[in-house]
Enzyme design. Structure first.
Site, short mmCIF file in Angstrom:
data_model
loop_
_atom_site.label_atom_id
_atom_site.label_comp_id
_atom_site.label_asym_id
_atom_site.label_seq_id
_atom_site.Cartn_x
_atom_site.Cartn_y
_atom_site.Cartn_z
N TRP A 11 0.83 -1.22 0.00
CA TRP A 11 0.00 0.00 0.00
C TRP A 11 0.85 1.26 0.00
CZ3 TRP A 11 -5.00 -0.46 3.52
CH2 TRP A 11 -5.85 -1.40 2.95
N LYS A 12 2.16 1.13 0.19
CA LYS A 12 3.05 2.30 0.25
C LYS A 12 2.49 3.32 1.26
CE LYS A 12 4.53 1.13 -4.37
NZ LYS A 12 5.06 1.54 -5.64
N GLY A 173 4.56 1.98 -10.97
CA GLY A 173 3.64 3.11 -10.98
C GLY A 173 3.56 3.84 -12.30
N GLY A 228 1.38 -2.64 -6.25
CA GLY A 228 1.19 -1.35 -5.61
C GLY A 228 -0.24 -0.86 -5.81
N GLY A 229 -0.42 0.02 -6.80
CA GLY A 229 -1.70 0.69 -7.02
C GLY A 229 -2.90 -0.25 -7.04
P1 13P Z 1 2.69 -0.53 -8.93
O1 13P Z 1 1.95 -1.85 -8.96
O2 13P Z 1 1.81 0.61 -8.49
O3 13P Z 1 3.43 -0.29 -10.19
O4 13P Z 1 3.80 -0.64 -7.76
C1 13P Z 1 4.64 -1.74 -7.75
C2 13P Z 1 5.41 -1.73 -6.49
O5 13P Z 1 6.28 -0.89 -6.29
C3 13P Z 1 5.10 -2.75 -5.48
O6 13P Z 1 6.05 -2.78 -4.48
#
Ligand code: 13P
Length: 249
Positions: A11-12, A173, A228-229
């Site tokens: 989720w960052k 991202g 991530g997203g």
């Molecule tokens: P995204 O899926 O948003 O590109 O991010 C990947 C990521 O950094 C997962 O750690």
């Protein structure tokens, strides 16, 4: 050797208490699930997320840890604290941490070792920049980065507890994923650097979405995804889990 697929959400720096319903909602849709599910929320939500997942198959993890167990490190969190909050995994060496906090592979190795000592599994991230790929150096760079980031003797003792995530920096991202051929080549290269027969899982990360997940997860040496997203919404991570569950491996 068959390895259980791991679908992990990062989720960052996203997520507030109002989003904690996510866990019950996702858990309610996991009846036919065979892949392992992991969500790494921000540290502020970790204990509450772990509580929300107590009677569900969802695991929770941290996004970073300090190499020390405790001490004068303002703002940091130790692997033992993550474990105490209910984490069973921790991401270490994410490219955002390497870039934003100048983390070196030596730091990442110490963090991975600390995680194993605290009884949780490190997800060790590696990946090349676009310039390195364009220069034809991607596999050499990632191989060296991995060998410097992985705690070797712990890997030999606990191959199943170590997870590697290949995340090309330029794919994170951006909506650009590496091609299936490039992912296959890199994952085979990484597998070749591990002890023969090691049950270590190798995840792919970088713009994994519901519409490309099946094609990526079908590749031989891909044992899951770090997302991530698309991990922020139940509907999209559920679709990626569905893609993982239909893989024959
Ligand atoms: P995204 O899926 O948003 O590109 O991010 C990947 C990521 O950094 C997962 O750690």
């Amino acid at each position: 050797m068959s390895r259980v697929m791991l679908i992990a959400g990062n989720w960052k720096m996203n997520g507030l208490r109002a989003q904690l319903d996510f866990f019950a909602e996702l858990a309610g849709q996991l009846d036919d699930n065979s892949a392992e599910v992991l969500i790494c929320p921000p540290t502020s939500l970790l204990a509450a997320a772990a509580m929300a997942c107590e009677n569900s198959p969802i695991n929770v993890g941290g996004q970073d840890c300090h190499a020390n167990i405790s001490g004068a490190h303002t703002g940091d969190v130790s692997a033992q604290m993550l474990a105490d909050s209910g984490a069973s995994y921790v991401i270490v060496g994410h490219s955002e941490r390497r870039a934003d906090h100048n983390e070196t592979s030596v730091d990442v190795r110490a963090k991975a070792k600390a995680a194993l000592e605290a009884g949780i599994s490190p997800i060790i991230c590696v990946g090349e920049t676009l310039d390195q790929r364009k220069a034809g150096n991607a596999t050499t760079f990632v191989g060296e980065q991995l060998l410097q980031s992985i705690p070797e003797s712990e890997l030999l003792n606990n191959p199943a507890r170590v997870v590697i995530a290949y995340e090309p920096v330029w794919a994170i991202g951006t909506g650009m994923t590496a091609s299936r051929a490039d992912i296959a080549e890199m994952h085979a290269h990484i597998r070749g650097l591990l002890p023969p027969g090691a049950s270590t899982r190798i995840l792919y990360g970088g713009s994994v979405k519901p519409d490309n997940a099946a094609g990526i997860l079908a590749l031989d040496d891909v044992d899951g995804a770090l997302i991530g997203g698309a991990s922020l919404a139940v509907s999209s991570i559920k679709k990626i889990l569905d893609a993982a569950n239909t893989q024959p491996k």
